[in-house]
Design a protein around this motif. Structure first.
Motif, PDB file in Angstrom:
ATOM      1  N   TYR A 206       0.831  -1.206   0.000  1.00 58.18           N
ATOM      2  CA  TYR A 206       0.000   0.000   0.000  1.00 58.18           C
ATOM      3  C   TYR A 206       0.866   1.256   0.000  1.00 58.18           C
ATOM      4  O   TYR A 206       0.649   2.175  -0.799  1.00 58.18           O
ATOM      5  N   PHE A 207       1.854   1.303   0.886  1.00 61.28           N
ATOM      6  CA  PHE A 207       2.716   2.483   0.943  1.00 61.28           C
ATOM      7  C   PHE A 207       3.551   2.619  -0.327  1.00 61.28           C
ATOM      8  O   PHE A 207       3.809   3.732  -0.799  1.00 61.28           O
ATOM      9  N   ALA A 208       3.960   1.493  -0.906  1.00 61.40           N
ATOM     10  CA  ALA A 208       4.708   1.538  -2.162  1.00 61.40           C
ATOM     11  C   ALA A 208       3.832   2.089  -3.285  1.00 61.40           C
ATOM     12  O   ALA A 208       4.293   2.873  -4.136  1.00 61.40           O
ATOM     13  N   CYS A 209       2.567   1.685  -3.298  1.00 62.05           N
ATOM     14  CA  CYS A 209       1.627   2.184  -4.297  1.00 62.05           C
ATOM     15  C   CYS A 209       1.426   3.687  -4.139  1.00 62.05           C
ATOM     16  O   CYS A 209       1.457   4.441  -5.119  1.00 62.05           O
ATOM     17  N   LEU A 210       1.219   4.139  -2.912  1.00 60.67           N
ATOM     18  CA  LEU A 210       1.038   5.569  -2.669  1.00 60.67           C
ATOM     19  C   LEU A 210       2.252   6.364  -3.133  1.00 60.67           C
ATOM     20  O   LEU A 210       2.125   7.429  -3.744  1.00 60.67           O
ATOM     21  N   THR A 211       3.432   5.823  -2.875  1.00 60.03           N
ATOM     22  CA  THR A 211       4.666   6.515  -3.236  1.00 60.03           C
ATOM     23  C   THR A 211       4.805   6.686  -4.744  1.00 60.03           C
ATOM     24  O   THR A 211       5.402   7.663  -5.221  1.00 60.03           O
ATOM     25  N   ALA A 212       4.229   5.763  -5.507  1.00 56.50           N
ATOM     26  CA  ALA A 212       4.331   5.819  -6.968  1.00 56.50           C
ATOM     27  C   ALA A 212       3.315   6.761  -7.606  1.00 56.50           C
ATOM     28  O   ALA A 212       3.384   7.030  -8.811  1.00 56.50           O
ATOM     29  N   LEU A 213       2.384   7.291  -6.821  1.00 58.72           N
ATOM     30  CA  LEU A 213       1.339   8.161  -7.362  1.00 58.72           C
ATOM     31  C   LEU A 213       1.862   9.569  -7.623  1.00 58.72           C
ATOM     32  O   LEU A 213       2.801  10.022  -6.960  1.00 58.72           O
ATOM     33  N   PRO A 214       1.244  10.308  -8.547  1.00 60.06           N
ATOM     34  CA  PRO A 214       1.523  11.744  -8.652  1.00 60.06           C
ATOM     35  C   PRO A 214       1.105  12.431  -7.353  1.00 60.06           C
ATOM     36  O   PRO A 214       0.243  11.927  -6.628  1.00 60.06           O
ATOM     37  N   CYS A 215       1.700  13.566  -7.061  1.00 57.53           N
ATOM     38  CA  CYS A 215       1.462  14.221  -5.771  1.00 57.53           C
ATOM     39  C   CYS A 215      -0.008  14.508  -5.463  1.00 57.53           C
ATOM     40  O   CYS A 215      -0.436  14.309  -4.312  1.00 57.53           O
TER      41      CYS A 215
END
Length: 239
Positions: A206-215
Motif C-alpha cells: 500500500y505504501f509503495a503504491c502511494l509513493t508511486a502516485l503523482p502528488c
C-alpha cells in the motif's frame, strides 16, 4: 506514592498510556493497548489494531522473557526487568505483593519493543528502568534525558518507508520530519507483531503504491484501491 510518579514505559513507544502503577492487575499481564502509529506523523492514533481491540498473535505468555537462544540476552532481560520491579517496590513497598506479575509485564513489554523497534531501541528502553532505580522516587526529572533518548528512538527504516518519507517531502514541498521513515517502519512492525506478516506485506504494498502516485493523488490517498482491499482482508481494516 502519587501515581503520577510512575512512568509508563509502554507509552514511550506509542503503545498506549497504561501507567506502570496500573500495569498487571488481577492476573492480567497484557499491556492493554494495541493502537497503531500514524506513519506520517509518528503519533498514536488511538485506534485498535484489530476490530475486537485484542491482538491476534505475537503476545508472549505470562512470565515469559524475550525469546532467544542467547544466554546473554536472557540475562539482560532479567536485569532490566529486575530493575523495573525493584524501582516499583522502592517507591511503593506494597508492589512487592505483585512483583512476579510486574516482572512478567516488563518481559512482555520488552518483547514487543524489541520486535517493533529493534535491539538498539530496546537498550534505550532498558536504560530508563536502570535510571529510575538509581534515582529518588520523588525526583521526577532525574531521568528526563534518558526518557528523551527512548522517546526519539526509531527502528531502522526499510526501502518502502524511506521512499514514502521522501514522497511526503516532495509533495508537501518541505523536509519530512527526521522520524518520518522510522515512524512508518514502526507502524508496519507493530501491525506485523499484532496481526502477522501478511498484514505487514499488505501495508508495504500500500505504501509503495502511494509513493508511486503523482502528488495530487498521493495527498488525497486515492488510486490504490487494490492495495486498500488487500489491507482490509489481511489486516482487518484500513490503517
Amino acid at each position: 506514592m502519587d501515581p503520577s510518579a510512575y512512568r509508563s514505559l509502554a507509552f514511550l513507544f506509542s503503545f498506549g498510556t497504561l501507567p506502570i502503577a496500573c500495569g498487571p492487575k488481577d492476573g492480567d499481564t497484557t499491556d492493554g493497548s494495541t493502537g497503531g502509529t500514524d506513519p506520517s506523523t509518528g503519533t498514536t492514533d488511538g485506534t485498535p489494531a484489530t476490530t475486537s481491540g485484542e491482538p491476534t498473535s505475537g503476545e508472549p505468555t505470562s512470565g515469559s522473557t524475550t525469546t532467544t537462544a542467547d544466554t546473554t540476552d536472557t540475562d539482560s532481560a532479567d536485569q532490566a526487568c529486575q530493575a523495573y520491579v525493584d524501582y516499583l517496590i522502592k517507591c511503593d513497598p506494597e508492589a512487592a505483593q505483585m512483583q512476579a506479575k510486574y516482572f512478567a509485564y516488563c518481559a512482555m513489554i520488552r518483547t514487543r519493543v524489541e520486535a517493533v523497534y529493534g535491539a538498539f531501541c530496546l537498550s534505550a528502553h532498558d536504560a530508563v528502568y536502570e535510571c529510575l532505580l538509581a534515582n529518588p522516587c520523588d525526583d521526577l526529572s532525574a531521568c528526563d534525558a534518558v526518557l528523551e533518548v527512548s522517546n526519539q528512538c526509531q527502528p531502522e527504516a526499510g526501502a518502502t518507508c524511506v521512499a514514502y518519507a521522501a514522497k511526503e517531502a516532495e509533495c508537501y514541498d518541505q523536509p519530512a520530519p527526521s522520524y518520518a521513515a522510522g515512524a512508518c517502519q514502526a507502524y508496519i512492525n507493530n501491525q506485523i507483531y499484532d496481526l502477522g506478516p501478511a498484514c505487514g506485506a499488505a501495508l508495504e504494498e500500500y505504501f509503495a503504491c502511494l509513493t508511486a502516485l503523482p502528488c495530487p493523488e498521493f495527498e488525497m490517498g486515492s488510486g490504490c484501491d487494490v492495495q486498500e482491499a488487500k489491507i482490509v482482508t489481511d489486516c482487518g481494516g484500513m490503517p
